[in-house]
Design an enzyme around this catalytic site. Structure first.
Site, PDB file in Angstrom:
ATOM      1  N   LYS A 177      -1.791  -1.546  -3.859  1.00  0.00           N
ATOM      2  CA  LYS A 177      -2.810  -0.499  -3.846  1.00  0.00           C
ATOM      3  C   LYS A 177      -2.068   0.818  -4.024  1.00  0.00           C
ATOM      4  O   LYS A 177      -1.247   1.212  -3.195  1.00  0.00           O
ATOM      5  CB  LYS A 177      -3.590  -0.487  -2.537  1.00  0.00           C
ATOM      6  CG  LYS A 177      -4.646   0.627  -2.490  1.00  0.00           C
ATOM      7  CD  LYS A 177      -5.405   0.664  -1.175  1.00  0.00           C
ATOM      8  CE  LYS A 177      -6.404   1.830  -1.173  1.00  0.00           C
ATOM      9  NZ  LYS A 177      -7.139   1.936   0.111  1.00  0.00           N
ATOM     10  N   TYR A 224       0.871  -1.188   0.000  1.00  0.00           N
ATOM     11  CA  TYR A 224       0.000   0.000   0.000  1.00  0.00           C
ATOM     12  C   TYR A 224       0.897   1.224   0.000  1.00  0.00           C
ATOM     13  O   TYR A 224       1.550   1.531   0.989  1.00  0.00           O
ATOM     14  CB  TYR A 224      -0.891  -0.031   1.234  1.00  0.00           C
ATOM     15  CG  TYR A 224      -1.937   1.052   1.314  1.00  0.00           C
ATOM     16  CD1 TYR A 224      -2.247   1.881   0.241  1.00  0.00           C
ATOM     17  CD2 TYR A 224      -2.650   1.239   2.501  1.00  0.00           C
ATOM     18  CE1 TYR A 224      -3.212   2.867   0.335  1.00  0.00           C
ATOM     19  CE2 TYR A 224      -3.626   2.216   2.609  1.00  0.00           C
ATOM     20  CZ  TYR A 224      -3.905   3.027   1.526  1.00  0.00           C
ATOM     21  OH  TYR A 224      -4.861   4.005   1.620  1.00  0.00           O
TER      22      TYR A 224
END
Length: 309
Positions: free
Chosen positions: A173, A145
């Protein structure tokens, strides 16, 4: 122990349309597991392939480790195998992150989402070591992330390229706002890239991303899913119109000066859906802001909007 999704055989290891789900609380501020079950079932029924639990939108900084595990178990009960469950486990400490990853595995998660350690602002060799340690410790596939606006440290492109070679690191992400790096990763690695900013959903998908992890999907899962469906059907112009149609709600939710958790919970509450209050230090949205959100939502979900050609 769960098996990591195939990296080269499956472009969408956790589906295409994922929601960064809020964590419902009771009016007294306790974890609302019944509300979480109902909300999760609604999201999956309306088009979400996967749910990210205990992420930023899920107020992970203010929920306990026990609450995090309980939420995963409750949502798994509600959706069964109809959706992938990705558990946010990122913290400022590697040891704590590993503990949360192991607990998420035991609770029934399919993967873990790990943000860059925040506050200490580690250099890139430490960032890389952190992710490798977590990936090695858990039997679950790991999604990186990259969200430097929150953590203060980005995962630099060269670090991402090296981490992509780890067999347990399967996805990213992306909240970096760096389209060049996204294209480099898509062209040079097998990482499944998920847009982490709703305004990028279609743009990154058109480049070959796996899909999105959306905060706005808490509110309008079907209209956002329709963008990807249109693109996959070869209707790129219609996909663009549908993405444009969602812009007002995306802006109202994510770029209004309030955290997405605050705006989403305000609108869900206005719609009579499970949400409850935010936990301090966050404060609830003002009534006027809630009215603006509701108006944007109604324009997006009106029958005329759903009939866009």
């Amino acid at each position: 122990m769960k098996t990591a999704p195939g990296r080269t055989a499956d472009r969408h290891p956790f589906g295409r349309a994922l929601c960064a789900m809020i964590t419902p609380f009771t009016e007294a501020g306790a974890l609302d597991l019944d509300g979480a079950r109902r909300l999760a079932a609604r999201l999956v029924d309306e088009g979400c392939d996967g749910l990210v639990l205990n992420g930023t939108t899920g107020e992970s900084p203010t929920t306990t480790d026990r609450e995090k595990a309980a939420l995963i178990r409750a949502v798994r009960e509600a959706v069964g195998d109809r959706a992938a469950l990705v558990a946010g486990v990122g913290t400022a400490a590697t040891r704590h992150t590993v503990e949360l990853a192991l607990a998420a595995e035991q609770a029934g998660a399919d993967a873990v989402l790990v943000a860059t350690p925040y506050y200490s602002r580690p250099p890139q060799d430490a960032v890389e070591a952190h992710f490798r340690t977590v990936a090695d410790a858990s039997g679950l596939p790991l999604m990186l992330y990259d969200v430097p606006a929150r953590t203060g440290t980005r995962i630099e492109p060269d670090t991402l390229l090296r981490l992509a070679g780890h067999p347990g690191i399967v996805a990213l992400k992306d909240c970096s706002n760096d389209f060049l790096t996204a294209q480099k990763l898509l062209s040079r690695t097998d990482l499944a890239l998920y847009a982490g900013c709703d305004e990028h959903n279609l743009a990154l998908y058109a480049l070959g991303a796996a899909g999105y992890i959306s905060t706005v999907a808490n509110l309008a899962p079907a209209p956002l899913r329709a963008v990807l469906d249109a693109f996959d059907a070869g209707e790129s112009a219609r996909a663009a119109r549908l993405q444009q149609r969602a812009t007002e709600l995306i802006e109202s939710t994510m770029a209004s000066g309030l955290p997405g958790t605050v705006t989403v919970k305000a609108l869900l509450g206005a719609l009579g859906l499970p949400a409850g209050p935010v936990r301090a230090p966050l404060l609830p949205a003002a009534p006027a802001r809630t009215e603006e959100l509701l108006a944007a939502y109604e324009r997006l979900t009106a029958p005329a909007a759903s009939a866009v050609r």
